[in-house]
Enzyme design. Structure first.
Site, mmCIF file in Angstrom:
data_model
loop_
_atom_site.group_PDB
_atom_site.id
_atom_site.type_symbol
_atom_site.label_atom_id
_atom_site.label_comp_id
_atom_site.label_asym_id
_atom_site.label_seq_id
_atom_site.Cartn_x
_atom_site.Cartn_y
_atom_site.Cartn_z
ATOM 1 N N SER A 79 -1.264 4.567 15.185
ATOM 2 C CA SER A 79 -0.373 4.679 16.240
ATOM 3 C C SER A 79 -0.375 5.917 17.020
ATOM 4 O O SER A 79 -0.391 6.265 17.670
ATOM 5 C CB SER A 79 0.948 4.181 15.215
ATOM 6 O OG SER A 79 0.966 4.830 14.480
ATOM 7 N N HIS A 86 -1.378 -0.880 8.418
ATOM 8 C CA HIS A 86 -0.245 0.655 8.855
ATOM 9 C C HIS A 86 0.263 0.126 8.877
ATOM 10 O O HIS A 86 1.325 -0.509 7.961
ATOM 11 C CB HIS A 86 -0.682 1.094 10.455
ATOM 12 C CG HIS A 86 -0.379 2.656 11.067
ATOM 13 N ND1 HIS A 86 -0.041 3.301 10.469
ATOM 14 C CD2 HIS A 86 -0.482 2.908 12.378
ATOM 15 C CE1 HIS A 86 0.401 3.903 10.706
ATOM 16 N NE2 HIS A 86 -0.080 3.986 12.281
ATOM 17 N N ASP A 138 6.381 2.242 2.692
ATOM 18 C CA ASP A 138 7.256 1.031 3.245
ATOM 19 C C ASP A 138 6.685 -0.259 1.784
ATOM 20 O O ASP A 138 7.423 -1.027 1.144
ATOM 21 C CB ASP A 138 5.368 -0.430 3.559
ATOM 22 C CG ASP A 138 5.518 0.613 5.440
ATOM 23 O OD1 ASP A 138 6.232 0.506 5.889
ATOM 24 O OD2 ASP A 138 3.513 1.063 5.353
ATOM 25 N N ARG A 143 9.228 9.605 1.730
ATOM 26 C CA ARG A 143 10.090 8.358 2.306
ATOM 27 C C ARG A 143 10.576 7.041 1.596
ATOM 28 O O ARG A 143 11.494 6.821 1.556
ATOM 29 C CB ARG A 143 9.275 7.790 3.345
ATOM 30 C CG ARG A 143 9.101 9.060 4.605
ATOM 31 C CD ARG A 143 8.281 8.932 5.023
ATOM 32 N NE ARG A 143 6.932 8.471 5.048
ATOM 33 C CZ ARG A 143 5.552 7.998 5.907
ATOM 34 N NH1 ARG A 143 5.945 7.904 6.666
ATOM 35 N NH2 ARG A 143 4.574 7.757 5.324
ATOM 36 N N HIS A 178 -2.532 5.917 0.083
ATOM 37 C CA HIS A 178 -2.503 5.642 1.277
ATOM 38 C C HIS A 178 -3.930 7.037 1.920
ATOM 39 O O HIS A 178 -3.989 7.862 1.507
ATOM 40 C CB HIS A 178 -1.320 7.590 1.626
ATOM 41 C CG HIS A 178 -0.669 7.515 2.638
ATOM 42 N ND1 HIS A 178 -0.767 8.889 3.605
ATOM 43 C CD2 HIS A 178 -0.175 6.786 3.642
ATOM 44 C CE1 HIS A 178 -0.392 9.085 4.822
ATOM 45 N NE2 HIS A 178 0.264 7.943 5.112
HETATM 46 N N1 HAX Z 1 -4.459 -2.020 -3.446
HETATM 47 C C1 HAX Z 1 -5.683 -1.627 -3.695
HETATM 48 N N2 HAX Z 1 -6.829 -0.927 -3.283
HETATM 49 C C2 HAX Z 1 -6.503 -0.128 -2.521
HETATM 50 C C3 HAX Z 1 -5.912 0.764 -2.220
HETATM 51 C C4 HAX Z 1 -4.713 -0.446 -2.496
HETATM 52 N N3 HAX Z 1 -2.811 -0.613 -2.551
HETATM 53 N N4 HAX Z 1 -5.465 1.711 -1.569
HETATM 54 C C5 HAX Z 1 -6.801 1.937 -1.523
HETATM 55 N N5 HAX Z 1 -7.696 0.592 -2.078
HETATM 56 C C6 HAX Z 1 -8.563 1.056 -1.865
HETATM 57 C C7 HAX Z 1 -9.993 0.856 -0.378
HETATM 58 O O1 HAX Z 1 -9.291 -0.463 0.213
HETATM 59 C C8 HAX Z 1 -11.214 1.087 -0.904
HETATM 60 O O2 HAX Z 1 -11.785 0.119 -1.068
HETATM 61 P P1 HAX Z 1 -12.907 -0.448 -0.276
HETATM 62 O O3 HAX Z 1 -13.721 0.889 -0.855
HETATM 63 O O4 HAX Z 1 -13.522 -1.456 -1.377
HETATM 64 O O5 HAX Z 1 -13.214 -0.650 0.625
HETATM 65 C C9 HAX Z 1 -10.804 2.298 -1.386
HETATM 66 O O6 HAX Z 1 -9.435 2.021 -2.544
HETATM 67 C C10 HAX Z 1 -10.825 3.473 -1.497
HETATM 68 O O7 HAX Z 1 -9.348 3.916 -0.227
HETATM 69 P P2 HAX Z 1 -9.077 4.901 -0.095
HETATM 70 O O8 HAX Z 1 -9.516 6.308 0.506
HETATM 71 O O9 HAX Z 1 -8.240 5.426 -1.080
HETATM 72 O O10 HAX Z 1 -7.804 4.674 0.948
HETATM 73 P P3 HAX Z 1 -8.045 4.943 2.782
HETATM 74 O O11 HAX Z 1 -7.847 6.358 3.137
HETATM 75 O O12 HAX Z 1 -9.166 4.277 3.419
HETATM 76 O O13 HAX Z 1 -7.240 3.380 3.349
HETATM 77 C C11 HAX Z 1 -4.875 2.421 3.205
HETATM 78 C C12 HAX Z 1 -5.413 3.915 3.033
HETATM 79 C C13 HAX Z 1 -3.152 2.840 3.393
HETATM 80 C C14 HAX Z 1 -5.000 2.050 4.559
HETATM 81 C C15 HAX Z 1 -4.708 2.137 2.184
HETATM 82 O O14 HAX Z 1 -4.466 2.430 0.760
HETATM 83 C C16 HAX Z 1 -4.390 0.793 1.720
HETATM 84 O O15 HAX Z 1 -5.193 -0.673 2.108
HETATM 85 N N6 HAX Z 1 -3.053 0.776 0.828
HETATM 86 C C17 HAX Z 1 -2.553 -0.435 1.240
HETATM 87 C C18 HAX Z 1 -1.604 -1.068 3.041
HETATM 88 C C19 HAX Z 1 -0.960 -0.316 3.150
HETATM 89 O O16 HAX Z 1 0.565 -0.026 2.263
HETATM 90 N N7 HAX Z 1 -0.139 0.455 4.490
HETATM 91 C C20 HAX Z 1 0.399 1.648 4.895
HETATM 92 C C21 HAX Z 1 -0.129 3.030 4.486
HETATM 93 C C22 HAX Z 1 0.858 3.462 4.879
HETATM 94 C C23 HAX Z 1 0.988 3.510 6.454
HETATM 95 O O17 HAX Z 1 0.506 3.347 7.773
HETATM 96 N N8 HAX Z 1 1.903 3.378 6.624
HETATM 97 O O18 HAX Z 1 2.546 2.416 8.589
#
Ligand code: HAX
Length: 423
Positions: free
Chosen positions: A233, A263, A364, A318, A309
């Protein structure tokens, strides 16, 4: 000239000369290298932006202008806004000044309400909120002054006026979205005797006999204010602003990114997940039951919302702040008990699964349980709360970027063919 503008005038002079010095002394120093993995991997870890409002340390989380978050959770959202903009926690005079400016500009144009009421009644609250912001672009001081031929070194002053005027309106817009979308009755006027965060609670119209909802809203709006410059964002908002689109365009654009489930929408998804658990087990499951449930969820190819994250490698401070609030105020809530259990169960599972680089909860994971407890049960609204707060970080970064004359964003992309031939 406003009090805040006066303060910033001096600071900006110093920041400009500091930036020029850094560029003179270190302009050709390499601070980051880019691998093919990073090009295909969401540019993770590439240092390519300057952001002084806040930084995110993988080990300790958010630091706002050198203050680790957990040291300043007691300050008001408008104090954090001042801190983001200037680098200082406001003294009494400065706080009174920013509060009176926010109060002066709080009124939302009538066309915004007409437009929101005309939207389909199943619109997502984020669509309504972001459209409301976009529709107010016509109010932009920057847009008007730019078209009249403003000098580049003064851009930040007009952006600052827009920043204050936009942030001032957001609690009313957010509360209005809530009341219109969920048919809560007439809109509630702001109470000029209340601070910015408490006023938001007041305009939502949630019963608040002991003022705990006001306390929660102040905390909520303080905690979500900024998370450095590279998240979806902030980066989107700043990119749009770098084209000199006004802050209404730019904030709306950034918040459209916040509306994604990876996000800001994760807070909605988290509560959905917690309720799914509650309904499945008809209450709070045992650790063993919850472990099996989470594994099944993961094995179905889904992510655990609220965990993981892109930058953090520790429990998000947070999250810690929300858990502290929960333990103080709603320890006996069933929903909060499930959130606490998830915190015990999920990290070891994610570690065992070995995919997520960060097994810990992010912001979150806990916030929704608190909102739900106090009666905001419409969880599709939760990202709007996040947005009201995050807009403060976005506009603060915009003021600073224009003050420093940061040019239009334009990184270079390459083709797959280029990579295979040149690397
Ligand atoms: N549950 C299951 N699998 C997860 C995971 C979770 N909470 N977090 C990461 N992974 C997986 C990813 O999907 C990825 O899988 P693939 O290799 O199959 O694609 C792998 O672990 C590596 O990911 P990463 O490098 O650890 O994480 P990214 O930097 O790519 O993504 C995210 C970060 C926050 C998007 C990710 O951890 C996620 O999807 N979390 C769940 C959604 C969430 O809570 N989002 C909010 C984040 C905070 C925020 O921005 N708030 O606004």
């Amino acid at each position: 000239m406003s009090y805040l503008q006066n303060i910033l005038e001096d600071k900006i002079e110093a920041w400009r000369s500091e930036a020029n010095q850094l560029i003179d002394l270190k302009g050709d120093t390499v601070i980051s290298e880019v691998t093919v993995n990073q090009v295909y991997g969401g540019m993770r870890g590439i240092k390519g932006l300057i952001c002084d409002t806040s930084s995110v340390s993988p080990d300790t989380g958010l630091i706002i202008r050198n203050y680790p978050l957990l040291e300043i959770t007691h300050i008001l959202p408008e104090e954090v806004f001042f801190l983001l903009l200037t680098g200082d926690i406001p003294d009494e005079t400065a706080l009174t000044d920013i509060q009176s400016q926010l109060s002066k500009h709080a009124e939302v144009p009538t066309y915004v309400w007409d437009m929101l009421k005309a939207m389909p009644n199943d619109s997502h609250p984020m669509t309504m909120f972001n459209t409301a912001i976009l529709s107010m672009s016509n109010e932009s001081v920057f847009k008007k002054q730019y078209s009249q031929g403003m000098a580049k070194q003064d851009f930040w002053k007009a952006i600052l006026q827009d920043a204050i005027q936009l942030v001032a309106k957001l609690p009313a817009v957010g509360a209005g979205v809530y009341r219109i979308r969920f048919e809560k009755g007439e809109l509630i006027d702001p109470d000029p005797s209340l601070d910015w965060g408490a006023n938001f609670a007041h305009m939502l119209g949630i019963p608040d006999p002991d003022n705990t909802v006001k306390k929660l809203m102040r905390l909520y709006l303080m905690l979500h204010c900024d998370h450095e410059g590279g998240n979806v964002s902030a980066f989107s908002a700043l990119t749009v602003a770098s084209a000199l689109s006004d802050p209404y365009y730019a904030v709306s654009a950034g918040l459209n990114g916040l509306a994604g489930p990876l996000h800001g929408l994760a807070n909605q998804e988290c509560l959905r997940f917690v309720l799914e658990i509650k309904n499945h087990f008809n209450g709070v499951p045992s650790n063993k039951e919850l472990t099996d449930f989470v594994w099944e969820h993961l094995n179905n190819g889904r992510v655990v919302p609220g965990y993981g994250h892109a930058v953090l490698r520790c429990p998000d401070p947070r999250f810690t702040a929300f858990m502290k609030f929960g333990k103080e105020h709603i320890q006996d809530s069933l929903i909060f008990s499930i959130v606490q259990k998830l915190f015990e169960v999920v990290p070891p599972i994610l570690l065992e699964q070995g995919k997520a680089k960060n097994p810990w909860p992010n912001v979150d994971a806990a916030s929704g349980s608190l909102l739900y407890h106090y009666g905001i049960t419409e969880f599709s609204f939760y990202t709007v709360l996040f947005s009201i707060s995050r807009a403060m970080g976005m506009v603060s970064q915009m003021v600073i970027n224009r003050a420093l004359g940061i040019p239009i964003t334009r990184p270079k992309s390459v083709t797959a063919e280029w990579i295979s031939k040149n690397t």
